[in-house]
Scaffold this active site. Structure first.
Site, PDB file in Angstrom:
ATOM      1  N   ASP A 146       0.801  -1.319  -0.116  1.00 30.29           N
ATOM      2  CA  ASP A 146      -0.001  -0.034   0.008  1.00 30.29           C
ATOM      3  C   ASP A 146       0.872   1.338  -0.096  1.00 30.29           C
ATOM      4  OD1 ASP A 146      -2.291   1.522   0.221  1.00 30.29           O
ATOM      5  OD2 ASP A 146      -2.449   1.515   2.292  1.00 30.29           O
ATOM      6  N   HIS A 147       0.285   2.378  -0.216  1.00 27.11           N
ATOM      7  CA  HIS A 147       0.867   3.718  -0.028  1.00 27.11           C
ATOM      8  C   HIS A 147       0.429   4.332   1.353  1.00 27.11           C
ATOM      9  CE1 HIS A 147       1.442   3.772  -4.578  1.00 27.11           C
ATOM     10  NE2 HIS A 147       2.754   3.619  -3.905  1.00 27.11           N
ATOM     11  N   TYR A 150      -4.956   4.624   0.319  1.00 33.26           N
ATOM     12  CA  TYR A 150      -6.247   3.858  -0.402  1.00 33.26           C
ATOM     13  C   TYR A 150      -5.547   2.975  -1.500  1.00 33.26           C
ATOM     14  CZ  TYR A 150      -9.060   6.415   3.020  1.00 33.26           C
ATOM     15  OH  TYR A 150      -9.853   6.500   4.108  1.00 33.26           O
ATOM     16  N   HIS A 151      -4.408   2.753  -1.597  1.00 30.82           N
ATOM     17  CA  HIS A 151      -3.742   2.148  -2.519  1.00 30.82           C
ATOM     18  C   HIS A 151      -3.382   0.592  -2.229  1.00 30.82           C
ATOM     19  CE1 HIS A 151      -2.702   6.129  -4.156  1.00 30.82           C
ATOM     20  NE2 HIS A 151      -3.628   6.056  -4.377  1.00 30.82           N
ATOM     21  N   PRO A 152      -4.420  -0.555  -1.817  1.00 32.30           N
ATOM     22  CA  PRO A 152      -3.750  -1.685  -1.487  1.00 32.30           C
ATOM     23  C   PRO A 152      -3.630  -2.535  -2.970  1.00 32.30           C
ATOM     24  CG  PRO A 152      -5.905  -1.595  -1.235  1.00 32.30           C
ATOM     25  CD  PRO A 152      -5.524   0.023  -1.492  1.00 32.30           C
TER      26      PRO A 152
END
EC number: 1.1.99.1
Length: 560
Positions: free
Chosen positions: A300-301, A474-476
């Site tokens: 993620d980020h 919100y980058h899984p």
């Protein structure tokens, strides 16, 4: 048990990838497709999902958001952190921040250096980015002019803070770029957004699915919660789902295409008997195929907000006042213009914090108001903020199902900040951001540092702030990674086919082997466009010959 008809393909998940596949596969009139979506329709009159400036609203409820929570994160003060994912036609493209960012060219060249992924170079992927896109100022070597996804560029006359923030980044010694998705990602510049010419969110439901809905060979079932994939031996032959808590099933003549995203796809596989054998046996799930990489390699980020008071009354703070919102809403509704028609992320940048990185490792989003991404904790005074986060953390997490029940959320652990590199990057990010805020271009605007606050200076103080306040971007991704069959942790091959099984592909952000340098919606759409051609047996689009920037040891920043 209600049994539906047979279909050539069953697609699980009508999100950023699933809608692309549904649209492209049904271009062939003799191919039938069933598209299953756990959420509901993307109601076009619901401003929460359709107005770009309202992007925080869908994250606050559960109509459009799965609202997952992580397990206590051990390196983040044991916080249970948000992991929002889109629910409804459009998936996460229905609730995301609408930043149209593709990642760095080197991300894809890096993928292609891995065994079995040789045709994922940037120049192989670029034609599919172009195929997906209609950019409002027209096509060029990097951008498309007739794709389903509408992309809007920032225009003259937008908030003056955007230009000032870009100029400050350049004054701090970093490059300027006119297109974060063009020849050179590295630097500061304007940021494109997935918004239509009429100021509406351009989700994949609006862009792609609207093209496909009239076709008789596409069947869409909403409120269909996938229970499991059905197998005959090692071949996927159908899907069972719940609708109003009643089990229903359909069979797939050709393939099941899993497009649930980085959180849902691993749990669907595990419930279906595909995953780490020990985990599945512990839950009394019949083992179809042992694949230890299912749910592993999760990435993620993470990002921080640095917030400053604004000395000039030019921020968007007045737009947060209830008495100003009817006029903003009316202008958006009837004219498709004004504050409501923008996600307000109209500038940003990518930089290297250290020469050890061959391509940018930090991302910036600029926002002319101080507020949390989900709309909480707005600062009432005129203020603005920069979001900054690291791009390719070496930390790795995992997803495990907790039971056979598809209604139960999985156990999610990202292991955020578990590597020393993470801490070095975030310390550098905060210090670099402060340098940018101190540049002459922002002098007329920058007031007091609201958060973290100027008293925070030492490594230990910064680390404590990160532990308590860093949030997901919100980058899984990467939880069913692509790779060669010889890699025991690879789940799919370079064409999305699940290793050791037949009739089953995964097409979504979970198959990324490493997270890209930027937001995930555009890359996920590109991957679905590329794999749609593979599934249809079409010749791949010709490789691009466009040049692209490589730092090749260039200094991270200019020194005076």
């Amino acid at each position: 048990m209600s049994t539906h008809n047979e279909y050539d393909y069953i697609i699980i998940g009508a999100g950023s990838a699933g809608n692309v596949l549904a649209t492209r596969l049904t271009e062939d009139a003799d191919v039938s497709v069933l598209l299953l979506e756990a959420g509901g329709p993307d109601y076009r009159l619901d401003f929460r999902t359709q107005m770009p400036a309202a992007l925080a609203f869908p994250l606050q409820g559960k109509r459009y958001n799965w609202a997952y929570k992580t397990d206590p994160e051990p390196f983040m003060n044991n916080r249970r952190m948000d992991c929002g994912r889109g629910k409804g036609l459009g998936g996460s493209s229905l609730i995301n921040g609408m930043c149209y960012i593709r990642g760095n060219a080197m991300d894809y060249d890096n993928w292609a250096s891995m065994p079995g992924l040789e045709d994922w170079t940037y120049l192989d992927c670029l034609p599919y980015f172009r195929k997906a896109e209609t950019r409002d100022i027209g096509p060029n070597d990097y951008h498309g002019g007739d794709g389903p996804l509408r992309v809007t560029t920032p225009k003259a006359g937008n908030n003056e803070l955007f230009a000032a923030m870009v100029e400050a980044g350049v004054q701090a010694g970093y490059p300027r770029t006119d297109d974060l998705n063009g020849y050179q990602q590295e630097g500061f510049g304007p940021m494109d957004r997935t918004v239509t010419p009429k100021g509406r969110r351009s989700s994949t439901a609006r862009g792609y699915l609207d093209l496909a809905k009239p076709r008789p060979n596409l069947t869409i079932v909403t409120h269909a919660l996938t229970d499991r994939i059905l197998f005959s031996g090692k071949r996927a032959v159908g899907v069972q789902w719940l609708r109003n808590d009643q089990p229903q099933r359909a069979t797939a003549r050709r393939e099941v295409l899993l497009c649930g995203g980085a959180i849902a796809s691993p749990q669907i596989l595990q419930r279906s008997g595909v995953g780490p054998a020990d985990l599945l046996r512990s839950l009394d799930i019949d083992l179809v195929h042992h694949l230890p990489g299912v749910g592993a390699n999760l990435q993620d980020h993470l990002e921080m907000y640095l917030q400053y008071e604004c000395k000039k009354p030019v921020s968007l703070a007045p737009a947060l006042k209830l008495y100003n919102q009817p006029a903003i809403g009316a202008e958006w509704l009837f004219l498709g213009t004004g504050i409501g028609a923008s996600n307000q992320f109209e500038a940003g940048g990518f930089i290297r914090s250290d020469a050890e990185f061959d391509w940018p490792n930090l991302q910036y989003h600029f926002l002319p108001v101080a507020i949390n991404y989900n709309g909480s904790n707005p600062i009432k005074a005129h203020s603005f903020q920069m979001h900054v986060g690291s791009m390719r953390s070496p930390s790795r997490g995992r997803i495990h199902v907790r039971s056979k029940d598809p209604r139960e959320h999985p156990s999610i652990l990202f292991n955020y900040m578990s590597h020393e590199q993470d801490w070095r990057e975030f310390r550098a990010a905060i210090r670099i951001t402060r340098e940018i805020f101190a540049q002459p271009a922002l002098a007329p605007y920058s007031g007091r540092e609201i958060s973290p606050g100027s008293a925070l200076q030492t490594d230990a103080q910064i680390d404590a702030f990160v532990r308590e306040h860093a949030e997901t971007a919100y980058h899984p991704s990467c939880s069913n990674k692509m790779g060669h069959a010889d890699d025991p942790m690879a789940v799919v091959d370079g064409q999305g086919r699940v290793h050791g099984l037949e009739g089953l592909r995964i097409v979504d952000a979970s198959i990324m082997p490493q997270v890209v340098t930027g937001n995930l919606n555009a890359p996920t759409i590109m991957m679905a466009e590329k794999l749609a051609d593979v599934i249809r047996g079409r010749t791949p689009l010709a490789r691009s010959t466009a040049p692209y920037y490589k730092a090749n040891g260039a200094p991270v920043r200019k020194q005076d």
